[in-house]
Design an enzyme around this catalytic site. Sequence first.
Site, short mmCIF file in Angstrom:
data_model
loop_
_atom_site.label_atom_id
_atom_site.label_comp_id
_atom_site.label_asym_id
_atom_site.label_seq_id
_atom_site.Cartn_x
_atom_site.Cartn_y
_atom_site.Cartn_z
N LYS A 79 24.56 19.43 -53.18
CA LYS A 79 25.21 19.66 -51.88
C LYS A 79 25.28 21.17 -51.66
O LYS A 79 25.59 21.92 -52.59
CB LYS A 79 26.61 19.04 -51.89
N SER A 154 31.02 13.81 -45.78
CA SER A 154 30.23 14.98 -45.47
C SER A 154 28.99 15.19 -46.34
O SER A 154 28.09 15.93 -45.96
CB SER A 154 31.13 16.22 -45.60
N SER A 178 34.10 12.00 -49.01
CA SER A 178 32.81 12.61 -48.69
C SER A 178 31.67 12.29 -49.64
O SER A 178 30.52 12.60 -49.36
CB SER A 178 32.96 14.12 -48.57
#
Lengths: 484, 502, 100
Positions: A79, A154, A178
């Site tokens: 990420k 996310s 997330s």
Amino acid sequence: MTAPPGPALTIAAAVRAGERTAREVVEEHLAEIEAREATIHAFNLVLADEARAAADAVDAKVAAGIDPGPLAGVPVALKDNLCTRGIPTTCSSRILDGWRPPYDATVVDRLRETGAIVIGKANLDEFAMGSSTENSAFGPTRNPADPTRVPGGSSGGSAAAVAAGFAPLALGSDTGGSIRQPAALCGVVGLKPTYGTVSRYGLVAFASSLDQIGPFARSVADAAALFEVIAGHDPLDSTSIPEAIPPVSETLDRGVDGLRVGVIAELLELGIAPDVASRTRHAAEALARAGAKVDEVSVPAAVYGLSAYYLIAPAEASSNLARFDGMRYGLRVERPTAEETMVATRTAGFGAEVKRRIMLGTYALSAGYYDAYYGKAQRVRTLIVRDFARAYEQFDVLLSPTSPTTAFEIGAKTSDPLTMYLNDVCTIPSNLAGDPAISVPFGVGDDGLPVGVQLLAPALGEPTLFRAAAALEALAPTTEGAEQ
Amino acid sequence: MTAVQHRTGEGLPAGWEMVVGLEVHAELLTATKMFSAAPNVFGAEPNTNIDPTTLGLPGSLPVLNRKAVELAIRLGLALHCDVRPSVFARKNYFYPDMPKDYQISQYDQPINVDGWLELPDGTRIGVERAHLEEDTGKSTHVGASGRLHGADYSLVDYNRAGVPLLEIVSRPDIRDPDQARAYVAELRAILVATGVSDGKMEEGSMRVDANVSVHEIGTPFGTRCEIKNLNSLRSLGRALAYEARRQYEAIAAGETIRQETRHWDDTAGRTTTMRVKEEAEDYRYFPEPDLVPLEPDPAWVEAIRAALPPLPADRRARLAEASGADRASGPVAVVERGLDELVIAAVAAGADPSRALVHAEQNLASEAAAALDPVLFARLVTMETSGELTATQAKTVLAEMVETGGDPVAIATAKGFEALGSDVLEQAVDDAIAANPEAWAKYCAALAGGDDKAARKVSGVFVGAVMKATKGNANGAAVTVLLARKARKAGKAGTASPASGL
Amino acid sequence: MSERITREEVAHVAKLARLELSESELEVFTSQLAKVLDHAADVEALDVGDVPPTAHPYPLRNVFRDDVVGPTLDRDEVLAEAPAADTGMFSVPRILGEEP
């Protein structure tokens, strides 16, 4: 019952045995990326050259008879809020566009030590604020199961990368769901570990008391292997648990006979789509058939989770994101004075959702409102901790949907922030309590899109959690829509 | 305490007084920063003592320095505070010197509360709290005028960012500039004595802000103003005198004092408005989520207490007792320079207490504490008091002892002060007597007859001769003492001849 | 719902947060924040007066680091990422105000 090793462990075994080269593995995955990344947009940056060089280094070790590590040759997507030295780390924000950190996150160090190959920096909602990856300054990521739909967020880029076969493993961060929510929407496994098991050093903070890094994988066993690599004490993180983190891989084939499973009653009601609720009940029934003792349990404070979360997380975020002021790194929108430059930089550099949360958090902490909002939310947090503790007196693990719906259309929820926030209703309580939770794919919804079921356990209950997750994975109906 | 008259003649009128509380920031003597392993050293090349945490880089995290906590506890105990469980909080404000745009500090749960500090004159000033926090970086303003407002741009050095600080907040117990200075001087002495800080105001490792108000005695306290930029004890005294007078004159003119922050301009000798209260930041304090609560183990606190070095007030008392001096006089400077142990040891080794104290107070710097052997120091003092050395010679020998660590007898000899050696002096006296037999007889007779005046008159002959023989190095008083002793011995032996008396 | 937060409060908060909002953004943010705060009303309604706050999910205490110097960053590497640098320092537009 035995958990299948999954693609990551299969690759690592082959590379370690010299049956495949890491370079071949990397080239295969780069080819997958080449084929579909233009559609999916899982990455902010694909590290093709770096990945090839790292693969060659692994192959050299194998050739020299040196142990290349447990995840040798396995591509991993990171990420893009995890710091990588000399490699842009953007948080999908214009304000950090092009910033190259001078240091690596602890998890990145650990990954490299295991022979894993960092293949790219995955897209996210700006500063991890969102549930659809539509809040990225660099454009949305699309769901590999249906590119008209969001991958969740996310950590949507990480989830999509694993679902699309761009990498067998990925790391994400989970502040209110997330990792788990995009895992559910993309049909992969995603774990939010116990707060403090994985170092946050080098994770660009969203909400410090809620953030936790965790793995994505296409099987429970692969997720377990990645969790074991990244978990463990880090002296650079004051909130890192000093005790040894119990290993989880050995629990995977223990089955659920006698395991007490509580289905959270409140989380089958709160705006949960009927097909998702029904899949969740099927999962409970399947576990019961496999020998688990399944019952409904009430966790009343879970209902208040959302409200408490949307005061605590923005409050911490408003402070964590103050440092982006155009003085030391990243974007600067130059004005005659430093004060004006800060305002101009922040105004130009942050997207609407980030601004909204900074505003909300600033308000919740401001003079006269602290007690009513932030202070009260922290007390509600205590209620949630207590309610879960009470539930765990009767149950070993709890079960709920991961997300109220399957993947929704891109653009469907962007106009109303509150509707978007409601996506996190099932996942938020674990972050507030600091407990671990995992999303495991369990069939598809009425639309043929993946459904994820969430298992929850008390702090440091990962061994039990993985034991239940492996069982659930084995019991899941075969899905057509979730895989490409 | 009544109205204070200032040296400038601009004090407050009778019946009025100033009320002062001081906030002192002291940088701690740690090897590393408060929350990271970057070095804590003054004067390094800009931006070299930096790591991700110092710069507040995205993803960086703080980890508390155990030594900083130990030093905080040490100071808390020295100031008679309660050492309590505490939490760190974020104080949010935007400023380029502050890398994270928040400062990690302590807010509603500080580590040290409710203490006091005793001034040399015995006055106690309350200490409300002494809490831990991190320092900021430093900006230099570059531009045509070199002044803040005319600058084109600013350059920022983050070496100081994250340096551990203690903020020591006094109660509003101070009533005049001298007392304020005495408080800061005493606090500095305690910081230095405990090894908590080097207390160097000139390097900024100790900084003072003052909260000042004035009121008519017997009425409630007035509205206070905070004065910043007090970089020396002198600035502190001047700024307080100025500010109190300013406030008094404003009130006398019918104005209301606004609560505000004011800047002390040392060159202009006045304070100017920096920020009024309405413009004050809303700091949005909340518990720092990246740090966990601090609950010092009572055993640790007790161990720190047990290892606490003697504090200036105790040392002054001990020195006063050993030297017979008033604790608010000579001992203040001697303790400040850390020479009290030297004096006490020298007295124990036989030195005259008041002479030893005077040397420490007037002729020795703090280096002497390590450089001077107390036994040799005592020998030097005795050489002086016994008349072997004059005061001037003693000072000269003492200076060389500090430099070389040598023995005073050897130094005195090398300097040609050997004439003062007792053998040499006695020989010179004997020679003088032998050379002046008539005068000697007269002297002995005068002394025996109790005519001190006549004896003193005649003794001048011998003193002059001895002085001539020793090139002026003899101690006149010592010669007189020797003469008298010899005259008494001669009287007992029934002869006026000196030789037989030896 | 509109009494939850006023336009003026939103403008004040934006100033505190060093964000500049256009008139239309101010409008939208005011209504959106009011909606979120309205949802948070269920928290307000709870009587939690005697419930202690939870700041940390995992109850750790006294986490320390020894006072030992560790590695520092390379200044050139850091300043290369700065928007502007000069003589080993971060260069920023002139600072008007003084540190609070």
